[in-house]
Enzyme design. Structure first.
Site, PDB file in Angstrom:
ATOM      1  N   LEU A  75     -27.468 -40.069  15.165  1.00  0.00           N
ATOM      2  CA  LEU A  75     -26.046 -40.460  14.483  1.00  0.00           C
ATOM      3  C   LEU A  75     -25.339 -41.694  15.258  1.00  0.00           C
ATOM      4  CD1 LEU A  75     -23.727 -39.238  12.753  1.00  0.00           C
ATOM      5  CD2 LEU A  75     -22.708 -38.271  14.918  1.00  0.00           C
ATOM      6  N   GLU A  86     -18.657 -41.508  13.510  1.00  0.00           N
ATOM      7  CA  GLU A  86     -17.497 -42.162  12.695  1.00  0.00           C
ATOM      8  C   GLU A  86     -16.507 -42.941  13.580  1.00  0.00           C
ATOM      9  OE1 GLU A  86     -16.987 -39.612   9.152  1.00  0.00           O
ATOM     10  OE2 GLU A  86     -14.968 -39.476  10.558  1.00  0.00           O
ATOM     11  N   GLN A 141     -23.213 -31.353   4.235  1.00  0.00           N
ATOM     12  CA  GLN A 141     -22.532 -32.617   4.770  1.00  0.00           C
ATOM     13  C   GLN A 141     -23.621 -33.804   4.958  1.00  0.00           C
ATOM     14  OE1 GLN A 141     -19.678 -33.446   8.176  1.00  0.00           O
ATOM     15  NE2 GLN A 141     -18.563 -33.756   6.175  1.00  0.00           N
ATOM     16  N   PHE A 166     -10.132 -41.270  12.350  1.00  0.00           N
ATOM     17  CA  PHE A 166     -11.378 -40.660  11.898  1.00  0.00           C
ATOM     18  C   PHE A 166     -11.377 -40.453  10.346  1.00  0.00           C
ATOM     19  CE2 PHE A 166     -15.063 -38.155  13.758  1.00  0.00           C
ATOM     20  CZ  PHE A 166     -15.180 -38.938  14.902  1.00  0.00           C
ATOM     21  N   HIS A 189     -26.154 -33.545   8.164  1.00  0.00           N
ATOM     22  CA  HIS A 189     -25.468 -33.560   9.326  1.00  0.00           C
ATOM     23  C   HIS A 189     -24.909 -32.216   9.734  1.00  0.00           C
ATOM     24  CE1 HIS A 189     -23.246 -35.231  12.802  1.00  0.00           C
ATOM     25  NE2 HIS A 189     -21.957 -35.089  12.128  1.00  0.00           N
ATOM     26  N   HIS A 204     -23.674 -37.332   6.566  1.00  0.00           N
ATOM     27  CA  HIS A 204     -22.883 -38.303   7.374  1.00  0.00           C
ATOM     28  C   HIS A 204     -23.337 -39.644   6.797  1.00  0.00           C
ATOM     29  CE1 HIS A 204     -21.378 -40.587  10.640  1.00  0.00           C
ATOM     30  NE2 HIS A 204     -20.426 -39.499  11.088  1.00  0.00           N
ATOM     31  N   ARG A 238     -16.192 -31.136   5.146  1.00  0.00           N
ATOM     32  CA  ARG A 238     -15.592 -31.091   6.500  1.00  0.00           C
ATOM     33  C   ARG A 238     -15.216 -32.485   7.054  1.00  0.00           C
ATOM     34  NH1 ARG A 238     -17.031 -32.038  12.134  1.00  0.00           N
ATOM     35  NH2 ARG A 238     -19.228 -32.779  11.556  1.00  0.00           N
ATOM     36  N   ARG A 287     -16.228 -38.157   4.521  1.00  0.00           N
ATOM     37  CA  ARG A 287     -17.924 -38.710   4.309  1.00  0.00           C
ATOM     38  C   ARG A 287     -18.732 -38.194   3.114  1.00  0.00           C
ATOM     39  NH1 ARG A 287     -18.875 -35.492  10.260  1.00  0.00           N
ATOM     40  NH2 ARG A 287     -17.959 -37.093  11.498  1.00  0.00           N
TER      41      ARG A 287
END
Ligand SMILES: Cc1cc2nc3c(=O)[nH]c(=O)nc-3n(C[C@H](O)[C@H](O)[C@H](O)COP(=O)(O)OP(=O)(O)OC[C@H]3O[C@@H](n4cnc5c(N)ncnc54)[C@H](O)[C@@H]3O)c2cc1C
Length: 587
Positions: free
Chosen positions: A243, A246, A231, A117, A354, A233, A389, A286
């Site tokens: 979405l 990831e 954030q 990730f 996101h 994404h 994050r 990200r």
């Protein structure tokens, strides 16, 4: 007004709320808990999580690696004591989920499988295909049904917190079906109300993520922390914002520009190979990937689409078998919403709002400065995410801190009595009811969809991937204007039964408060760190801004911002390096 009494009221029945409720029930079966949610629990946003939850489980991994990735990924704005507790607890929580029935994907050997990730320099993300949140939420929900002490109010909207003598005493709820309002007296309240992505126009977030709990706590005097860190994404579907996890890149998908070129190698995230490319390229964090897209767009190397510029996600080389096994939902979503089958075609994607790194200020116990009020999950800022994050840390956060906040709330209620000023609290609740009733009488001229659209537009203009002083200032002014105009809002529907117009009006009020804290905190932070990138202050400034922003409510004016020190225990701020030259961790 009718009164219900409980010991602990939990606002929100997503992952954090359910985990907290179970912990209360397990900690002490004599403590009553009331779980309140504006949607049926399984419709909470946790259900939409796809990719997975990170936790150290493999022999080549260590808690220290997870700690370092999280602290560095957050650009050193994380509280390191909280991160340390988090990385220690999460493997236990994920194993507990297994015992409660969560169907984690497996290796051929039968052991739990992990996938790479973004920003995690070692494979440690547990997953249940690409429907991890769905399975986690089901597991938590079915487990919660075992406990008779957990009572629920499904489809009840919490409007206000009751506060007197510096303590919280409960909440006011509205039954959505009838519009009836009730006072819930509680010794403690845990807010688990999720994020606020809906303040932006283009987001992966469900329609219910309007920042209600954040606004509730903020209005009650609890500061909102680090709100400027929003954030993006990198891979949302154009048009809908849905979405693509990831996990697509974790399984080997690559990002290319209009020339079919893997552009990330030009942004300090290369070199392109070898596989697995855990420290580099598509598995960079990200914030960096979304920023790289922005630069490509400026250089004219993205692909125009009817819904704005896009890049391409190429998963064709993964093959049908792997895609069907590991990314079945992604295949379905790409076909349905982008008309592209990832087995044979490139899928158009673009950055999309996101997640809110910021939220209700809590200490490591999940306690806010207001006695009896706790918060956990995405609405809270404890803070393990800092300025950015890492994907797959949030599902873990809601388990670890949902449980911890609950344990502390149990201790608190056991040493606390109800405040016997029932009349005062009732009067407060009636005030809350009068404010809702006043909306029915309003002869104002402002419409909810109109104001929401203006709010969304200005947030994207001033608080997007890159920000400048002039743009943020314009957004601050615009939000101040919208906040004033909101007082003149008019309901189109004045019935009491399932009045979604009323709900959206109340939600918009919350969104405006939250948006204002984002804009004003962004204006005041004159540096670039993680997801907060300013073109006029390009460098990170640890001398002046290695601090949490704290936004304090002012009913008549803009939020007041002050700062709180970051907790640093063992990792001194350093440069964030991905790709070539990154800290050597064994894969
Ligand atoms: C599409 C998507 C995919 C994601 N994938 C991942 C992933 O793979 N890994 C990861 O770690 N993170 C992921 N995340 C992030 C993560 O899923 C969320 O941060 C997390 O699930 C939030 O959980 P929560 O319990 O805090 O809030 P939610 O699950 O959003 O629940 C909020 C609850 O609060 C209730 N509520 C809110 N306001 C009120 C009110 N006024 N009155 C009553 N009830 C109220 C709602 O009804 C709901 O029950 C993803 C997020 C999205 C949007």
């Amino acid at each position: 007004m009718e009164i219900i009494e409980t010991d602990i009221a939990i606002v929100g029945a997503g992952g954090a709320g359910l985990r907290a409720a179970i912990e209360v029930a397990e900690a002490d079966p004599n403590v009553k808990v009331l779980l309140i949610s504006k949607v049926y629990p399984m419709r909470s946003h946790t259900c939409a999580a796809e990719g997975g939850a990170a936790g150290v489980v493999k022999d080549n991994d260590t808690l220290e690696y997870h700690f370092n990735d999280t602290v560095g990924g957050g650009d050193w704005l994380t509280d390191q004591d909280a991160v340390e507790y988090f990385v220690n607890e999460i493997p236990k929580e994920l194993t507990r989920m297994e015992h409660w029935g969560c169907p984690w994907s497996r290796e051929d050997s039968g052991k739990v499988a992990v996938r790479p990730f973004g920003g995690m320099k070692i494979m440690r993300t547990w997953f249940a295909a690409d429907k991890t949140g769905f399975h986690m939420l089901h597991t938590l929900f079915q487990t919660s049904l075992k406990y008779p002490t957990i009572e629920r109010l499904d489809e009840y909207y919490v409007t206000d917190l009751m506060v007197e003598d510096g303590r919280v005493h409960g909440v006011v709820v509205m039954e959505i079906r009838t519009g009836k309002m009730t006072l819930v007296r509680a010794k403690a309240v845990i807010i688990c109300s999720g994020g606020a992505g809906k303040i932006f126009p283009f987001t992966t977030n469900g329609a219910i993520k309007t920042g209600d709990g954040m606004a509730m706590a903020y209005r009650a005097g609890v500061p909102l922390k680090d709100m400027e860190f929003v954030q993006y994404h990198p891979t949302g579907l154009p048009a809908t914002g849905i979405l693509l996890t990831e996990g697509c890149r974790g399984e080997g998908g690559i990002l290319v520009n209009k020339d079919g070129y893997r552009f990330l190698q030009d942004y300090g995230l290369g070199p392109p190979d070898p596989w697995p490319r855990l420290k580099a390229m598509e598995l960079g964090p990200r914030d960096r990937l979304s920023q790289a897209f922005w630069h490509e767009q400026k250089k004219g190397r993205t692909i125009p689409s009817p819904w704005g510029d896009v890049m391409h996600l190429d998963m064709r080389h993964l093959g049908e078998k792997k895609i069907n096994e590991r990314l079945p939902l992604i295949r379905e979503l790409s076909r349905l919403y982008a008309g592209a089958d990832p087995v044979h075609e490139l899928v158009p994607v673009r950055p999309v709002v996101h997640y809110m790194m910021g939220g209700i200020h809590t200490n490591i116990d999940g306690a806010t400065p207001l006695a009896g009020l706790y918060a956990a999950g995405e609405c809270a800022c404890v803070s393990i995410n800092g300025a950015n994050r890492l994907g797959s840390n949030s599902l873990g956060e809601l388990l670890v801190f949902g449980a911890r906040a609950a344990r502390n709330a149990v201790d608190y209620v056991k040493s606390t009595e109800y405040l016997n000023k029932v009349k005062t609290i009732q009067a407060q609740a009636e005030d809350a009811q009068s404010r809702v009733k006043a909306l029915f009488q309003s002869q104002g001229t402002e419409s909810v969809p109109g104001l929401r659209k203006e709010l969304n537009a200005t947030m994207e203009e001033g608080c997007g991937i890159y920000r400048t002083e002039a743009e943020i200032k314009a957004t601050c002014d615009k939000v101040t204007e919208i906040r004033a105009r909101y007082k003149d809002v008019k309901l189109e529907d004045t019935s009491t039964v399932f009045n979604t117009d009323l709900l959206q009006t109340l939600e918009l009020g919350c969104m405006i408060e939250v948006a204002q804290t984002v804009a004003v905190s962004a204006f005041e932070r004159k540096e670039s760190r993680g997801a907060h990138q300013r073109l006029d202050y390009e460098k990170r400034d640890d001398v002046n801004y290695l601090k949490h922003s704290m936004a304090h409510f002012d009913p008549d004016g803009d939020p007041r911002i002050d700062y709180l020190d970051v907790v640093i225990t063992k990792s001194q701020p350093a440069e964030r390096i991905y790709g070539a030259g990154a800290e050597g961790q064994v894969v």
